[in-house]
Design a protein around this motif. Structure first.
Motif, PDB file in Angstrom:
ATOM      1  N   LYS A 223      11.395 -24.065  47.508  1.00  0.00           N
ATOM      2  CA  LYS A 223      10.496 -23.363  48.420  1.00  0.00           C
ATOM      3  C   LYS A 223      10.108 -22.007  47.860  1.00  0.00           C
ATOM      4  CE  LYS A 223      11.683 -25.506  52.829  1.00  0.00           C
ATOM      5  NZ  LYS A 223      12.068 -25.256  54.222  1.00  0.00           N
ATOM      6  N   ILE A 224       8.809 -21.711  47.967  1.00  0.00           N
ATOM      7  CA  ILE A 224       8.283 -20.410  47.566  1.00  0.00           C
ATOM      8  C   ILE A 224       7.474 -19.877  48.740  1.00  0.00           C
ATOM      9  CG2 ILE A 224       6.776 -19.163  45.975  1.00  0.00           C
ATOM     10  CD1 ILE A 224       7.417 -21.134  43.839  1.00  0.00           C
ATOM     11  N   GLY A 225       7.977 -18.811  49.375  1.00  0.00           N
ATOM     12  CA  GLY A 225       7.282 -18.250  50.541  1.00  0.00           C
ATOM     13  C   GLY A 225       7.201 -19.214  51.690  1.00  0.00           C
ATOM     14  N   GLY A 226       8.188 -20.089  51.818  1.00  0.00           N
ATOM     15  CA  GLY A 226       8.200 -21.058  52.896  1.00  0.00           C
ATOM     16  C   GLY A 226       7.444 -22.339  52.602  1.00  0.00           C
TER      17      GLY A 226
END
Length: 255
Positions: free
Chosen positions: A147-150
């Motif tokens: 996950k990146i930034g959600g």
């Protein structure tokens, strides 16, 4: 006038014979490549299964294709790639048969080691890429899942992209490992000397590092896996050239 025409006919005859012989060797080479392509296309699926093993060992068990023709053309590329690899000994033999009649016995003896070293070094480089460099590179490149930034980021490599990645690695490493053969041929042809190569060692290290940076992924481990063997192979070429120089000196003194 007649004598001049005879001389011209005499020069044309050997040239025509060489062209006919070259055409025959080219036909044999293309026939070997075509036959190997037909065989490899029949076995394209197991060959591709062999090529995807590094991806499986890296934990990625899925390949996708977004173009409707991509899977078919991937099999064609796999077959052509394998055909080049398998037909290389036959093509090299045809080249040797074309060149050998114009060589002296000493020149033939001098070139035979290069004929033996070329496939051995190429396969060594390809094996290093397949068993070591590619799994490490794939572990690094596939490590961005998560996950990146959600937002979930997931690697879904396409068949065509992965095949380009594999062929670049195998051919890149295999070709790079031919460095000793190239240096020894240049020395044999009188283009460079061993002392020039010794003095240019520092520049060779820079060039080899640049080659490794271009052919390997942007991680230090993969770059070292190619760069260090290239530097060692450069030193191996210097040692081999030293031995050949000693042998030539002994032959000259005995003659």
């Amino acid at each position: 006038m007649t004598e001049g025409g005879d001389d011209l006919d005499d020069t044309r005859a050997p040239l025509l014979e060489h062209l006919i012989e070259l055409r025959r060797r080219l036909i044999w080479g293309f026939m070997a490549l075509g036959a190997m392509f037909a065989i490899c296309f029949y076995f394209a699926e197991p060959i591709f299964g062999f090529l995807v093993q590094p991806l499986l060992r890296a934990g990625q068990g899925k390949l996708i294709y977004t173009d409707i023709f991509e899977a078919f053309f991937a099999q064609v590329k796999v077959a052509f790639f394998a055909a080049i690899m398998f037909s290389f000994p036959i093509v090299a033999n045809q080249i040797w048969r074309f060149v050998a009649p114009g060589l002296y016995a000493k020149e033939k003896r001098a070139l035979r080691p290069f004929l033996v070293l070329t496939p051995v070094l190429f396969l060594s480089g390809a094996a290093l890429a397949y068993f070591v460099a590619m799994p490490l590179a794939l572990h690094f490149l596939l490590g961005y899942n998560g996950k990146i930034g959600g937002v979930q980021q997931e690697a879904l490599p396409a068949i065509g992209n992965y095949l380009s990645f594999v062929t670049k690695f195998l051919f890149g490493f295999g070709t790079a490992f031919l460095l000793p053969v190239l240096l020894m041929l240049l020395e044999r042809a009188g283009i460079v000397t061993r002392m020039q190569l010794v003095k240019g060692r520092r520049y060779a290290i820079v060039v080899n590092t640049a080659i490794a940076a271009v052919l390997s992924p942007p991680d230090i481990v993969s770059m070292l896996l190619l760069g260090v063997p290239l530097i060692l192979l450069y030193e191996f070429a210097l040692i081999a050239i030293w031995f050949t120089e000693r042998r030539r000196a002994k032959e000259a003194s005995s003659a």
